[in-house]
Each structure stands twice: as C-alpha cells, then as structure tokens.
Write a protein that holds these residues in place. Structure first.
Motif, short mmCIF file in Angstrom:
data_model
loop_
_atom_site.label_atom_id
_atom_site.label_comp_id
_atom_site.label_asym_id
_atom_site.label_seq_id
_atom_site.Cartn_x
_atom_site.Cartn_y
_atom_site.Cartn_z
N GLY A 146 -2.55 -8.90 -2.63
CA GLY A 146 -2.58 -7.49 -2.99
C GLY A 146 -1.86 -7.15 -4.27
N VAL A 147 -1.15 -8.11 -4.86
CA VAL A 147 -0.44 -7.88 -6.12
C VAL A 147 -1.42 -8.08 -7.27
CG1 VAL A 147 1.43 -8.63 -7.63
CG2 VAL A 147 1.75 -8.61 -5.14
N GLY A 148 -1.40 -7.18 -8.23
CA GLY A 148 -2.33 -7.30 -9.36
C GLY A 148 -1.94 -6.38 -10.50
N ARG B 164 1.42 -3.07 -13.25
CA ARG B 164 1.54 -3.99 -12.13
C ARG B 164 1.65 -3.17 -10.83
NH1 ARG B 164 5.82 -7.25 -9.67
NH2 ARG B 164 4.95 -9.23 -8.96
N VAL B 165 0.86 -3.57 -9.83
CA VAL B 165 0.76 -2.80 -8.59
C VAL B 165 0.67 -3.76 -7.41
CG1 VAL B 165 -0.41 -0.85 -9.69
CG2 VAL B 165 -1.76 -2.74 -8.78
N ARG B 166 0.80 -3.20 -6.21
CA ARG B 166 0.51 -3.95 -4.99
C ARG B 166 -0.17 -3.03 -4.00
NH1 ARG B 166 4.04 -8.56 -1.85
NH2 ARG B 166 2.32 -9.22 -0.51
N ALA B 167 -1.30 -3.49 -3.47
CA ALA B 167 -2.05 -2.72 -2.49
C ALA B 167 -1.44 -2.89 -1.11
CB ALA B 167 -3.51 -3.16 -2.49
N ALA C 196 -7.12 -6.66 -11.78
CA ALA C 196 -7.06 -8.12 -11.75
C ALA C 196 -6.00 -8.54 -10.74
CB ALA C 196 -6.75 -8.69 -13.13
N LEU C 197 -6.42 -9.13 -9.64
CA LEU C 197 -5.50 -9.72 -8.68
C LEU C 197 -5.21 -11.16 -9.12
CD1 LEU C 197 -7.12 -8.29 -5.43
CD2 LEU C 197 -5.22 -7.34 -6.74
#
Length: 473
Positions: free
Chosen positions: A436-438, A450-453, A400-401
C-alpha cells in the motif's frame, strides 16, 4: 621580442619561442584593515539578524540565560531559569503536540542547522559536485532556512547561477549520504530556490486500518490512506482518471477497495455507479454483490461493458452539448466509475485480437472524453511498459506502488519523477512494511507525494457486502 606583463615581472627568463606562456604572480592589492573590519562586521550583523528572524525561539533560549548571567550572576540566572524550564517540561508532558509545534521543532531545526547542515555543507557540496572551486575560491549554493516536522527536515537552498534542478535531482543519493539521511527529495519553490526534504523516520512503516465508511454520500475526494506528512490522503476520482501500477503484492487492491468503500454511501444514494472489470477473477469478485449487473470477468463481457460505458458517455455528451461543460452527479446522471483490475490482461495479453482492439479503443475513448461528462476510469496493472499499456499518458493522476525496476518509476509517474524522490523501486517487498506504500503524481503538480493506502481486510469487505449488497440496480 619580450613583452612586459602585468604584475611582478619574472626575472631571468630566457625563451626563443614567441608567445611562450609564462606563469607569473599577479599584483596584490592590499585592502585597508578598516575595510576588512567593516565587511566582517556587516556580515556578522546580517547573520545575527537572519538567525533571529529564522530561529527566534532558539536564539531566545540561548541568549536569555547568558544575558541574565552577565547582568546578575549565574546564581540569580539559574534561579530565574529553573521555573521556566519546569514550566516547559510540564507543557511538554501535558500537551506534547502543541509544545512540539511551538517549541520542539523550532529548537530541533536550529540544532540540525548548526550541527548537521552548516557543519557539513561545504564538503558535501564540493564532493557531490554541486559546489565549484575556481581559481582558489569555493562557490557554494547558499544554505537557507531549515525547518523540522515530525518526520523530516526541510532545507531551503539557493542554487548557483547557471545550475539546473536536474543537477540536484541527479545527486540526491550524495546529499542523503552526506547529511546522514535515508533519502533526499528535491522540489522547486520558485526560480533559483529549492526545497530538500531529508526524512528522519518513516511515518508510513505501520499498516493502516480501513477508513470508516463516510456517513454522508460523497463523490470525492475520497480518503483512502495517509500522506507522509500525516495528513489524510484524499484521492480524487470524479473529474479525472487514475492509473495504479505496482508489482504483485504491492497493494493495488488496498487502493481499489478503499475507493469503493468511500463511495458506497453515494452508491446507495444513487449518485455513483461502479462498473467493475475483473479479468483475474480474484480481487473484485470477493465483493461482486456490490456491483450488481455492472460486473464482468470474461474478456468478451468486459469488452461489452466498456462499450456500454462509451455509449453512456456519448449520450451524455450529446445532451450536455451547449448547456454545460462539467458534470454534477445526480440520480439521473450519476458519476460512473469504471474499475479495471489488471488492465494489461485485457489490452496486451488477451489472445483475441478483436477483443484487444475493442477494449483498447473503448478505454482510449473513455480516458480522452469521459471525465467532462462524469465517467471516470481507475485502472490497475503490474507491467507499465508502453507496449503493455499504450494509453497510460491519458491518465492525469498516477500512483506508483512497489515496482521491480527503477526505469518503471518514470514510465508510470513521468520523466524525472524518480530523480525528484519517487523511489518506488526501493519500497520493501514485505507486506507489513511496503503493502500500500507508493508515490502519487497529480495532474496539478509534478512533485511526487509519498502515501500509504489503508488495508481493507476480507472481513471489512464482507461487512460492506452485508450492509450495501442489493443497493445497486
């Protein structure tokens, strides 16, 4: 008519009504002083042992100067402590990471425990409704160990008997405000114990450059970004299906192109085949040469390409039946990744009902039967409503972005995901902060991560096309 009641009997009470409730003071049992001293002494000893066990570095730093001062005087203690302090400062300047790991975060955890959490624990618990006040006594959840990382405080809590995880998940805003954090996330450690995560900063606030193309072929997991704890974000594509949901400009293209980038050496080696469906004619068309004949933009061509993928899947299943239960990529049977950018255009907004039926049926078949034989689906969409994407639950892994509404978070990641800290609706719409954060929810874990592409620029895609175009049959 009147009954004697336990405790101190009330005097001068006149009542003609039987069974009238009368307020009285119960009997007081006086506890001997020695018992009280033993109880408080045992609690003090237990607290000291617990502090030494949980925060040995902090206790040592505080205790050694005091002991030296008592034994030898403050001048001698100062002379002995100063060289140690100078050594610690030098250590911090020379190797900051190891100093933080062995000393810095431990001291910070002790300070945060004393000054923030233990200090405010009772009022925050009572006001938020997680503590109970019964018959003049406060019943509070037990504050456990506090540990610090470079970006967050990790607080262990033992719930009260009868409390549920949802009681805490519903009060994450109260907890965050009460302890001065921007947010709070709840995860389950084991029965009755929770971990509360309070971020102190945002390690994903800065855009990430594209990850270098791997030197050796791999089918995953693919490094596509960074997790909030600083570790690489490795996205599994082989043996699963991935659904990516996000509003316009949320960064769906970053995930798609980072995945393609990581698979290109395996494509060149013949171990992976990427089939691309690009009904918007905007995202994947920029690198069309990377997909060869397995690229479709017209809805009818997309339906035909999906039908071909189903045929490949069914042919493999017939050959694998009775011989193997899982897929290992080979040149003869490569892993097939079907990329669908804006799948809602094909499954909901397509005006041709027959095409909608064919596409929906093909996607449902691939997502229910494909991963065991090496056919995976990565689909991206903006609107996660069920009437738009009625097979979203067939995707084991979900991303989920930035989303427009809080209700959409649970639509994508599953019930309770937002209560556990997946605040995808609060991600910044500014590209430099939120693109890109999601949040990722994997099949193997209910807790969102929580991640960032990484951002794959147009120049990066041109270089990819220049280096790998013509490698696809």
């Amino acid at each position: 008519m009147f009954k004697k009641m336990p405790g101190e009997e009330p005097h001068r009470i006149v009542s003609t009504t039987p069974d009238t409730a009368v307020v009285f003071r119960p009997a007081v049992v006086r506890t001997p002083a020695i018992v009280t001293l033993v109880i408080f002494g045992s609690r003090a000893v237990a607290s000291l042992i617990r502090s030494v066990w949980r925060h040995p570095v902090a206790v040592l730093v505080a205790a050694v100067p005091c002991v030296l001062s008592v034994l030898y005087g403050w001048r001698v203690a100062l002379l002995l402590v100063l060289p140690v302090l100078a050594g610690l400062v030098s250590w911090a300047m020379v190797d900051r990471s190891s100093f933080a790991r062995w000393m810095g975060w431990r001291l910070l955890a002790w300070w945060r425990l004393v000054w923030v959490y233990r200090r405010h624990w009772q009022p925050v618990m009572v006001i938020s409704g997680l503590g109970k006040h019964v018959h003049g006594r406060d019943y509070l959840p037990k504050l456990g160990k506090v540990s610090c990382t470079s970006w967050a405080d990790l607080v262990t809590v033992r719930m009260l008997n009868g409390q549920a995880v949802k009681d805490w998940a519903d009060r994450t805003d109260n907890l965050a405000r009460g302890f001065g954090a921007s947010s709070c996330r709840v995860s389950v450690l084991k029965g009755g114990r929770l971990r509360l995560t309070f971020p102190r900063c945002d390690p994903l606030a800065v855009p990430l450059p594209a990850v270098p193309i791997p030197e050796t072929p791999t089918v995953g997991p693919i490094e596509v970004g960074k997790q909030e704890d600083g570790r690489p974000w490795l996205l599994k594509v082989h043996g699963t299906h991935v659904l990516v949901a996000g509003a316009t400009g949320a960064g769906k293209g970053s995930i798609i192109w980072s995945t393609i980038r990581g698979l290109l050496p395996a494509v060149r080696a013949g171990l992976v085949a990427i089939w691309a469906l690009d009904p918007k004619l905007m995202e994947l068309s920029f690198g069309r040469a990377l997909f060869g004949a397995r690229y479709a933009a017209d809805p009818a061509d997309c339906a035909d390409l999906l039908d071909d993928a189903v045929k490949v899947m069914q042919a493999r299943a017939a050959r694998f039946a009775g011989h193997q239960r899982s897929h290992t990529p080979t040149v003869d049977d490569p892993f097939v990744l079907v990329l669908v950018d804006e799948v809602a255009f094909l499954t909901a907004y397509q005006s041709d009902k027959e095409l909608r039926r064919r596409i929906s049926a093909a996607l449902a078949t691939l997502t229910t039967q494909g991963r065991a034989v090496g056919v995976g689906v990565m689909a991206a969409l903006q609107d996660p409503r069920k009437e738009v994407m009625n097979i979203r639950n067939l995707f084991p892994d979900k991303i989920a972005l930035r989303l427009d509404e809080s209700e959409q978070v649970d639509m994508v990641l599953g019930d309770g995901a937002r209560d556990r800290g997946a605040l995808a609706d609060q991600i910044s719409p500014r590209p430099e902060l939120g693109a890109g954060v999601g949040y990722v929810r994997l099949e193997t874990s209910p807790d969102p991560i929580r991640v960032r592409a990484t951002y794959v620029s147009d120049d990066d895609i041109r270089d990819m096309v220049g280096d790998f175009a013509g490698e696809v049959a």
